[in-house]
Design a protein around this motif. Sequence first.
Motif, PDB file in Angstrom:
ATOM      1  N   ARG A 160       0.812  -1.223   0.000  1.00  8.98           N
ATOM      2  CA  ARG A 160       0.000   0.000   0.000  1.00  8.98           C
ATOM      3  C   ARG A 160       0.846   1.273   0.000  1.00  8.98           C
ATOM      4  O   ARG A 160       0.309   2.377   0.144  1.00  8.98           O
ATOM      5  N   ASN A 161       2.168   1.154  -0.163  1.00  3.55           N
ATOM      6  CA  ASN A 161       3.053   2.322  -0.275  1.00  3.55           C
ATOM      7  C   ASN A 161       2.993   3.229   0.953  1.00  3.55           C
ATOM      8  O   ASN A 161       3.059   4.460   0.845  1.00  3.55           O
ATOM      9  N   VAL A 162       2.878   2.631   2.139  1.00  2.00           N
ATOM     10  CA  VAL A 162       2.658   3.422   3.346  1.00  2.00           C
ATOM     11  C   VAL A 162       3.812   4.392   3.618  1.00  2.00           C
ATOM     12  O   VAL A 162       3.591   5.580   3.881  1.00  2.00           O
ATOM     13  N   ALA A 163       5.042   3.901   3.576  1.00  2.26           N
ATOM     14  CA  ALA A 163       6.181   4.768   3.894  1.00  2.26           C
ATOM     15  C   ALA A 163       6.315   5.901   2.882  1.00  2.26           C
ATOM     16  O   ALA A 163       6.527   7.067   3.257  1.00  2.26           O
ATOM     17  N   MET A 164       6.188   5.594   1.605  1.00  3.95           N
ATOM     18  CA  MET A 164       6.319   6.615   0.563  1.00  3.95           C
ATOM     19  C   MET A 164       5.199   7.647   0.656  1.00  3.95           C
ATOM     20  O   MET A 164       5.427   8.862   0.542  1.00  3.95           O
ATOM     21  N   ASP A 165       3.976   7.183   0.875  1.00  5.16           N
ATOM     22  CA  ASP A 165       2.854   8.120   0.968  1.00  5.16           C
ATOM     23  C   ASP A 165       2.945   8.980   2.223  1.00  5.16           C
ATOM     24  O   ASP A 165       2.599  10.163   2.206  1.00  5.16           O
ATOM     25  N   ASP A 166       3.401   8.399   3.319  1.00  3.72           N
ATOM     26  CA  ASP A 166       3.592   9.166   4.544  1.00  3.72           C
ATOM     27  C   ASP A 166       4.605  10.287   4.308  1.00  3.72           C
ATOM     28  O   ASP A 166       4.373  11.450   4.678  1.00  3.72           O
ATOM     29  N   LEU A 167       5.726   9.946   3.684  1.00  2.50           N
ATOM     30  CA  LEU A 167       6.748  10.951   3.395  1.00  2.50           C
ATOM     31  C   LEU A 167       6.207  12.020   2.453  1.00  2.50           C
ATOM     32  O   LEU A 167       6.471  13.221   2.636  1.00  2.50           O
ATOM     33  N   SER A 168       5.440  11.621   1.451  1.00  2.00           N
ATOM     34  CA  SER A 168       4.890  12.564   0.485  1.00  2.00           C
ATOM     35  C   SER A 168       3.973  13.587   1.160  1.00  2.00           C
ATOM     36  O   SER A 168       4.103  14.797   0.950  1.00  2.00           O
ATOM     37  N   VAL A 169       3.065  13.107   1.999  1.00  2.82           N
ATOM     38  CA  VAL A 169       2.129  14.009   2.670  1.00  2.82           C
ATOM     39  C   VAL A 169       2.881  14.965   3.606  1.00  2.82           C
ATOM     40  O   VAL A 169       2.588  16.164   3.660  1.00  2.82           O
ATOM     41  N   LYS A 170       3.859  14.429   4.358  1.00  5.43           N
ATOM     42  CA  LYS A 170       4.592  15.253   5.316  1.00  5.43           C
ATOM     43  C   LYS A 170       5.485  16.307   4.649  1.00  5.43           C
ATOM     44  O   LYS A 170       5.834  17.305   5.283  1.00  5.43           O
ATOM     45  N   THR A 171       5.839  16.092   3.393  1.00 11.41           N
ATOM     46  CA  THR A 171       6.753  17.013   2.712  1.00 11.41           C
ATOM     47  C   THR A 171       6.063  17.810   1.607  1.00 11.41           C
ATOM     48  O   THR A 171       6.715  18.342   0.716  1.00 11.41           O
ATOM     49  N   GLY A 172       4.729  17.864   1.660  1.00  8.74           N
ATOM     50  CA  GLY A 172       3.994  18.740   0.745  1.00  8.74           C
ATOM     51  C   GLY A 172       3.446  18.075  -0.490  1.00  8.74           C
ATOM     52  O   GLY A 172       2.823  18.738  -1.332  1.00  8.74           O
ATOM     53  N   GLY A 173       3.654  16.777  -0.644  1.00  8.87           N
ATOM     54  CA  GLY A 173       3.133  16.076  -1.813  1.00  8.87           C
ATOM     55  C   GLY A 173       1.765  15.481  -1.569  1.00  8.87           C
ATOM     56  O   GLY A 173       1.098  15.745  -0.564  1.00  8.87           O
ATOM     57  N   TRP A 174       1.352  14.636  -2.472  1.00  9.24           N
ATOM     58  CA  TRP A 174       0.067  13.955  -2.326  1.00  9.24           C
ATOM     59  C   TRP A 174       0.217  12.535  -2.861  1.00  9.24           C
ATOM     60  O   TRP A 174       1.054  11.798  -2.361  1.00  9.24           O
ATOM     61  N   GLN A 175      -0.487  12.142  -3.855  1.00 11.83           N
ATOM     62  CA  GLN A 175      -0.410  10.769  -4.363  1.00 11.83           C
ATOM     63  C   GLN A 175       0.752  10.650  -5.344  1.00 11.83           C
ATOM     64  O   GLN A 175       0.684  11.147  -6.468  1.00 11.83           O
ATOM     65  N   THR A 176       1.828   9.990  -4.901  1.00 15.08           N
ATOM     66  CA  THR A 176       3.021   9.842  -5.725  1.00 15.08           C
ATOM     67  C   THR A 176       3.430   8.369  -5.755  1.00 15.08           C
ATOM     68  O   THR A 176       2.900   7.545  -5.014  1.00 15.08           O
ATOM     69  N   GLY A 177       4.392   8.056  -6.579  1.00 14.30           N
ATOM     70  CA  GLY A 177       4.946   6.705  -6.601  1.00 14.30           C
ATOM     71  C   GLY A 177       4.031   5.690  -7.254  1.00 14.30           C
ATOM     72  O   GLY A 177       3.111   6.018  -8.023  1.00 14.30           O
ATOM     73  N   LEU A 178       4.271   4.427  -6.928  1.00 14.28           N
ATOM     74  CA  LEU A 178       3.536   3.325  -7.533  1.00 14.28           C
ATOM     75  C   LEU A 178       2.103   3.259  -7.025  1.00 14.28           C
ATOM     76  O   LEU A 178       1.830   3.652  -5.897  1.00 14.28           O
ATOM     77  N   PRO A 179       1.186   2.742  -7.838  1.00 19.47           N
ATOM     78  CA  PRO A 179      -0.179   2.541  -7.343  1.00 19.47           C
ATOM     79  C   PRO A 179      -0.212   1.405  -6.330  1.00 19.47           C
ATOM     80  O   PRO A 179       0.663   0.525  -6.354  1.00 19.47           O
ATOM     81  N   PRO A 180      -1.169   1.393  -5.412  1.00 21.49           N
ATOM     82  CA  PRO A 180      -1.270   0.299  -4.443  1.00 21.49           C
ATOM     83  C   PRO A 180      -1.359  -1.059  -5.133  1.00 21.49           C
ATOM     84  O   PRO A 180      -1.913  -1.192  -6.224  1.00 21.49           O
ATOM     85  N   PHE A 181      -0.817  -2.048  -4.458  1.00 19.36           N
ATOM     86  CA  PHE A 181      -0.727  -3.408  -4.966  1.00 19.36           C
ATOM     87  C   PHE A 181      -1.753  -4.265  -4.219  1.00 19.36           C
ATOM     88  O   PHE A 181      -1.667  -4.437  -3.002  1.00 19.36           O
ATOM     89  N   GLY A 182      -2.745  -4.781  -4.929  1.00 23.31           N
ATOM     90  CA  GLY A 182      -3.762  -5.617  -4.293  1.00 23.31           C
ATOM     91  C   GLY A 182      -3.256  -7.022  -4.037  1.00 23.31           C
ATOM     92  O   GLY A 182      -2.560  -7.618  -4.872  1.00 23.31           O
ATOM     93  N   LEU A 183      -3.612  -7.584  -2.882  1.00 20.02           N
ATOM     94  CA  LEU A 183      -3.143  -8.920  -2.508  1.00 20.02           C
ATOM     95  C   LEU A 183      -4.167 -10.017  -2.768  1.00 20.02           C
ATOM     96  O   LEU A 183      -3.802 -11.187  -2.895  1.00 20.02           O
ATOM     97  N   VAL A 184      -5.424  -9.669  -2.829  1.00 19.10           N
ATOM     98  CA  VAL A 184      -6.477 -10.684  -2.919  1.00 19.10           C
ATOM     99  C   VAL A 184      -6.313 -11.528  -4.180  1.00 19.10           C
ATOM    100  O   VAL A 184      -6.210 -11.001  -5.298  1.00 19.10           O
ATOM    101  N   GLY A 185      -6.251 -12.840  -3.973  1.00 18.60           N
ATOM    102  CA  GLY A 185      -6.167 -13.772  -5.087  1.00 18.60           C
ATOM    103  C   GLY A 185      -4.793 -13.904  -5.706  1.00 18.60           C
ATOM    104  O   GLY A 185      -4.616 -14.695  -6.648  1.00 18.60           O
ATOM    105  N   LYS A 186      -3.801 -13.179  -5.190  1.00 16.25           N
ATOM    106  CA  LYS A 186      -2.460 -13.245  -5.765  1.00 16.25           C
ATOM    107  C   LYS A 186      -1.717 -14.483  -5.248  1.00 16.25           C
ATOM    108  O   LYS A 186      -2.202 -15.200  -4.369  1.00 16.25           O
ATOM    109  N   THR A 187      -0.531 -14.713  -5.794  1.00 19.79           N
ATOM    110  CA  THR A 187       0.261 -15.895  -5.444  1.00 19.79           C
ATOM    111  C   THR A 187       1.337 -15.543  -4.419  1.00 19.79           C
ATOM    112  O   THR A 187       2.184 -14.672  -4.663  1.00 19.79           O
TER     113      THR A 187
END
Length: 354
Positions: free
Chosen positions: A138-165
């Motif tokens: 879910r890109n928690v660390a990157m999104d946390d840093l982005s919000v704290k430093t003036g950004g918003w939605q950056t980096g990779l899109p969230p990765f869904g786990l349901v049904g994956k291997t």
Amino acid sequence: MAPTKVAVLDDYKGHAKAYFDTLDPAAFEVVYFPETLLPYNHASTSQEEKDKVVARLEPFTVISTMRERTPFPSAVIDRLPNLKLLLTTGNRNLGLDLEGFKKHNIPVVTSVDRGGPPVAGPDSTTQHFVTLLLAAARNVAMDDLSVKTGGWQTGLPPFGLVGKTYASVGLGRLGAATAKLLHQAFNMKVIAWSENLTQAKADEQAAALGLEKGTFTAVSRETLFREADVLAIHVVLSDRSRGLVTKKDLALMKQDSIFINTSRGPIVVEEDLLDVLRRGAINRAALDVFDVEPLPKDSPWRTTNWGGADGSSQVLLTPHMGYGERFTMEKWYETQVENLLKWSREEELPNRLA
């Protein structure tokens, strides 16, 4: 009579002091070393640095160590003429040369878990593993840093786990525990490989956890890495597993996948993993363990420059915290002090490794 000199090594968060400070200062002189020196037996450790390790340890009659934070190969033990007792923690400590301690008649006494939460559930390392997986997905660390430093939605899109291997290198206690949790929580398909794993053994592990036969599928090494959406390391470090995962394995993985290691760093060839992440050949990784711990200040892991020029890959790092719950650490140190007092009274020592 002079007090017994006791060294408490590598207690980064200061859990030990509350227990060792209860000792009578007339009988025990306790010195704390919260910072780890370079491992004596690591390939990069110079003779000068090896001598620093010995100089730190040589004056002490008793040494308290935490898991494998300070290794004790025979070459170190041979240089510690004053050592009479080694206190360690956990069910095993692969950083100790037990034969070397036996040769010098030095008891090695461990502290094991005593009690825990009042209800059954995933252990500390399993909880930390799932935390890393969700944070990476879910890109928690990157999104946390982005919000704290003036950004918003950056980096990779969230990765869904349901049904994956979910692909596990190893299907022992921790491998099976994480596999069960992810299968039940996210309906993930579970595949596993190790050198001795068969489908019959995989079925036995599933049955022991109350799961149906076939829930875990034993596959070939190549299939494991090629089909993985999440690839996890769950084997114990040994001479056989050191350097087990190489660039050949990592090259098989999908770019849009997650690599996680909460076992031991040297199971994976470090330079091969660094190369893959620098090139962005794997988009996400989460690591709790490294070749040398704590990480040297100049470690190549201490960077935010991943994934080539665009920095698209996301690498999440934690400082080997998988087993480090307060309750466990405090109980371990409490038991160490009890064992030290038993030794001083020449009583029988429980849970001896050597």
